[in-house]
Scaffold this active site. Structure first.
Site, PDB file in Angstrom:
ATOM      1  N   ARG A 105       0.838  -1.191   0.000  1.00  0.00           N
ATOM      2  CA  ARG A 105       0.000   0.000   0.000  1.00  0.00           C
ATOM      3  C   ARG A 105       0.876   1.245   0.000  1.00  0.00           C
ATOM      4  O   ARG A 105       1.995   1.226   0.494  1.00  0.00           O
ATOM      5  CB  ARG A 105      -0.846   0.042   1.275  1.00  0.00           C
ATOM      6  CG  ARG A 105      -1.701  -1.175   1.450  1.00  0.00           C
ATOM      7  CD  ARG A 105      -2.487  -1.044   2.742  1.00  0.00           C
ATOM      8  NE  ARG A 105      -3.370  -2.187   2.895  1.00  0.00           N
ATOM      9  CZ  ARG A 105      -4.365  -2.257   3.786  1.00  0.00           C
ATOM     10  NH1 ARG A 105      -4.573  -1.236   4.613  1.00  0.00           N
ATOM     11  NH2 ARG A 105      -5.130  -3.312   3.856  1.00  0.00           N
TER      12      ARG A 105
ATOM     13  N   ASP B 215       0.048   5.341   1.284  1.00  0.00           N
ATOM     14  CA  ASP B 215      -0.991   6.129   1.934  1.00  0.00           C
ATOM     15  C   ASP B 215      -1.564   7.188   1.005  1.00  0.00           C
ATOM     16  O   ASP B 215      -0.957   7.538  -0.009  1.00  0.00           O
ATOM     17  CB  ASP B 215      -0.406   6.865   3.146  1.00  0.00           C
ATOM     18  CG  ASP B 215      -0.122   5.927   4.297  1.00  0.00           C
ATOM     19  OD1 ASP B 215      -0.809   4.899   4.422  1.00  0.00           O
ATOM     20  OD2 ASP B 215       0.801   6.233   5.084  1.00  0.00           O
TER      21      ASP B 215
ATOM     22  N   TYR C 244      12.481   4.233  -0.790  1.00  0.00           N
ATOM     23  CA  TYR C 244      11.665   5.446  -0.702  1.00  0.00           C
ATOM     24  C   TYR C 244      12.540   6.691  -0.728  1.00  0.00           C
ATOM     25  O   TYR C 244      13.686   6.671  -0.260  1.00  0.00           O
ATOM     26  CB  TYR C 244      10.872   5.459   0.616  1.00  0.00           C
ATOM     27  CG  TYR C 244       9.682   4.524   0.639  1.00  0.00           C
ATOM     28  CD1 TYR C 244       8.444   4.955   0.191  1.00  0.00           C
ATOM     29  CD2 TYR C 244       9.812   3.228   1.120  1.00  0.00           C
ATOM     30  CE1 TYR C 244       7.343   4.102   0.221  1.00  0.00           C
ATOM     31  CE2 TYR C 244       8.711   2.367   1.150  1.00  0.00           C
ATOM     32  CZ  TYR C 244       7.481   2.819   0.701  1.00  0.00           C
ATOM     33  OH  TYR C 244       6.397   1.980   0.717  1.00  0.00           O
TER      34      TYR C 244
ATOM     35  N   ARG D 225       7.798   8.024   7.199  1.00  0.00           N
ATOM     36  CA  ARG D 225       7.312   9.360   7.597  1.00  0.00           C
ATOM     37  C   ARG D 225       7.618   9.638   9.070  1.00  0.00           C
ATOM     38  O   ARG D 225       7.884  10.796   9.437  1.00  0.00           O
ATOM     39  CB  ARG D 225       5.816   9.480   7.314  1.00  0.00           C
ATOM     40  CG  ARG D 225       5.504   9.491   5.808  1.00  0.00           C
ATOM     41  CD  ARG D 225       4.036   9.276   5.521  1.00  0.00           C
ATOM     42  NE  ARG D 225       3.205  10.272   6.186  1.00  0.00           N
ATOM     43  CZ  ARG D 225       1.876  10.194   6.267  1.00  0.00           C
ATOM     44  NH1 ARG D 225       1.232   9.172   5.704  1.00  0.00           N
ATOM     45  NH2 ARG D 225       1.202  11.140   6.877  1.00  0.00           N
TER      46      ARG D 225
END
Lengths: 252, 252
Positions: free
Chosen positions: B50, B52, B113, B200
Site C-alpha cells: 500500500r 498512503d 523510498y 514518515r
C-alpha cells in the site's frame, strides 16, 4: 514611497498567463489582489514581461510601489505569500529598490528560459502539465549542435508569433543549449529579450532535428527564410519556464 | 494465462492511496478500471504494498493476469496508458513474467523510498503537494549522522503507526541517507519492508534533529523506548515517494 522588487515562482497551468486579461485569471491579478489584501492599496504589479497561458516561472521578476510605513521587505514577502496561500504562486524574494529608475521590464538586461521535454515511452504522471512529452527518441547532441547556428544577431521572423508586438524581429540570442538529463531533454535559452513564442518556436524546430527529420542546415535555412511557415511547429506552453531575469548591477 | 509485471508512476495527491477503498478513488481501482477497459476482464491488480493517501510513486510495482491472446506486454502498457490518460498515473514498464511463482508483494525483497523536504523561506508553488515545506533552517549533515543510528535490525515500535497491521515491529533498515540538494533535503530509505508510517515517522524525528531540537542520542533514545509517543511527529504524506521495488534476479 518604497518600490519593492519581487522574485516570483508560479505554476502557470490554470492561468491565462502573467498579464491581467478579461478572459480568465492571471498571475498578475492574483499578486495584485494579494497586495490589496495586505496593504489596502489597489496598485499595479509590473512584471519583467508576459508569460503565455500555461507557461511557468521559477524566477519571474516584478516591481510594486506600496505606501505603507508598517511594511518592510520581509513583511511584504510573507504577507503576500499568506494571501496567495491557495494559489500556486510564491514570492521567493522581496527587496526594497533604492534606484528610483528601476523598472522590472525596462531595466531588464537578460531573460533566461528553460524548456523541459520528457523523452520516454510513457506519458508523465507526476509532471503532467510541466513538460512536453515526446515518446519518439530524440538526439540531444544533434539538437545542441544545430542550435548553435541560431546564436547571435538575426532577424528571427521565422520563429516569431504572428501576434508578436515587438517593433523589430531582430534580436541577439546569447545562449541556446540542449542537453539530456536522464529521461528529459532540456533546452536553455538566454537573450536580452525574446520575441513572442520565440523559445517555443525554437524548441518545435529543434525537436525536428532531434528526431532526424531536419538537418542542422535545415534549421539555418528556416532562420534565413524570414518566414514563420519555413520553421517547425510551436512547442506546447507547458514545458516552458522563465528561470530568471537579469538587471545591471546598479539595480540589484 | 500470462502474468504481467507493471512499473507504475503516480501522483497520489487526489487518491485515498494505492489500495482500493470504499471512501474514495484509489490508484489500484483506476488501474483495474483501465485493465477492464482494455481487456473486458474484471481482475485484481496486485501491488507490492500500500501507499498512503497523498503518497506518490516513481516506480510502484504490481502484477496482473490477463487472459487475452491479442495482447502482449507493449500493447498492455500502451493500452493501459491510453485508458489512464485523464489520470495522473502512468505505466512506465510492462513485461511478461515467466516465473509463475512471482507475486508483486510476496516476491519483493527491497523497497526504496525518497522523502523530499523543501527547506527555504517561501512556500512551494510548482511543488505544492510534492514536498514537505519547512521554512526553518535544517542541517542535513546532522540528520544524516543521526540517521545512521537507526540502521540494522531493531524493534521499530517507536516509529510505527498504531494502525500498522504487520505481525512484528522488528525490521532491518538497510539505508537511511540524508543529503541536501539545493533548496531541498532528501531522505532515502531502503529495507526489505517497512512498517506503516515508518519512513514518515523517521523523517518527523530527523527534522527535530535537523532543527537542533534533538541530539543524535535523542533519536536512539526514542528508538529504544519502543513507544510511539517517544518519537517525533509523522511527516506529511505529500513528501513521500515509493521509488522502486526490488525482486530476486530470477523474478525479473
Amino acid at each position: 514611497m518604497p518600490r519593492y522588487k519581487l522574485t516570483i515562482e508560479y505554476d502557470g497551468s490554470d492561468y491565462v498567463g502573467w498579464q491581467r486579461q478579461a478572459n480568465g485569471p492571471s498571475i498578475q491579478e492574483a499578486v495584485e489582489d494579494a497586495v490589496f489584501a495586505l496593504s489596502g492599496e489597489r496598485t499595479e504589479v509590473a512584471g519583467s514581461g508576459r508569460t503565455d497561458a500555461g507557461v511557468h516561472a521559477l524566477g519571474q521578476v516584478a516591481h510594486v510601489d506600496i505606501d505603507n510605513d508598517r511594511l518592510n521587505a520581509d513583511k511584504v514577502r510573507m504577507g503576500l505569500n499568506f494571501h496567495l496561500k491557495r494559489a500556486p504562486i510564491s514570492i521567493l524574494d522581496c527587496i526594497v529598490i533604492t534606484d528610483l529608475e528601476f523598472h522590472a521590464r525596462f531595466s531588464a538586461r537578460r531573460r533566461s528560459y528553460l524548456y523541459r521535454i520528457l523523452n520516454r515511452a510513457s506519458p508523465p504522471a507526476l509532471d503532467r502539465g510541466r513538460v512536453w512529452f515526446i515518446p519518439r527518441d530524440i538526439d540531444a547532441e544533434k539538437m545542441h549542435a544545430a542550435a548553435q547556428g541560431l546564436l547571435g544577431n538575426h532577424d528571427f521572423t521565422s520563429f516569431r508569433s504572428s501576434h508578436c508586438q515587438a517593433d523589430s524581429p531582430v534580436k541577439t540570442l546569447d545562449r541556446l543549449d540542449v542537453s539530456r538529463a536522464g529521461d528529459e531533454v532540456h533546452v536553455r535559452a538566454e537573450a536580452r529579450s525574446f520575441l513572442h513564442h520565440q523559445v517555443r518556436n525554437f524548441v518545435g524546430s529543434l525537436a525536428l532535428v532531434g528526431e532526424g527529420k531536419w538537418s542542422p542546415e535545415d534549421l539555418v535555412t528556416a532562420l534565413e527564410a524570414h518566414d514563420r511557415s519555413a520553421a517547425g511547429p510551436t512547442a506546447p506552453a507547458e514545458g516552458l519556464y522563465l528561470v530568471s531575469v537579469g538587471y545591471p548591477e546598479t539595480s540589484p
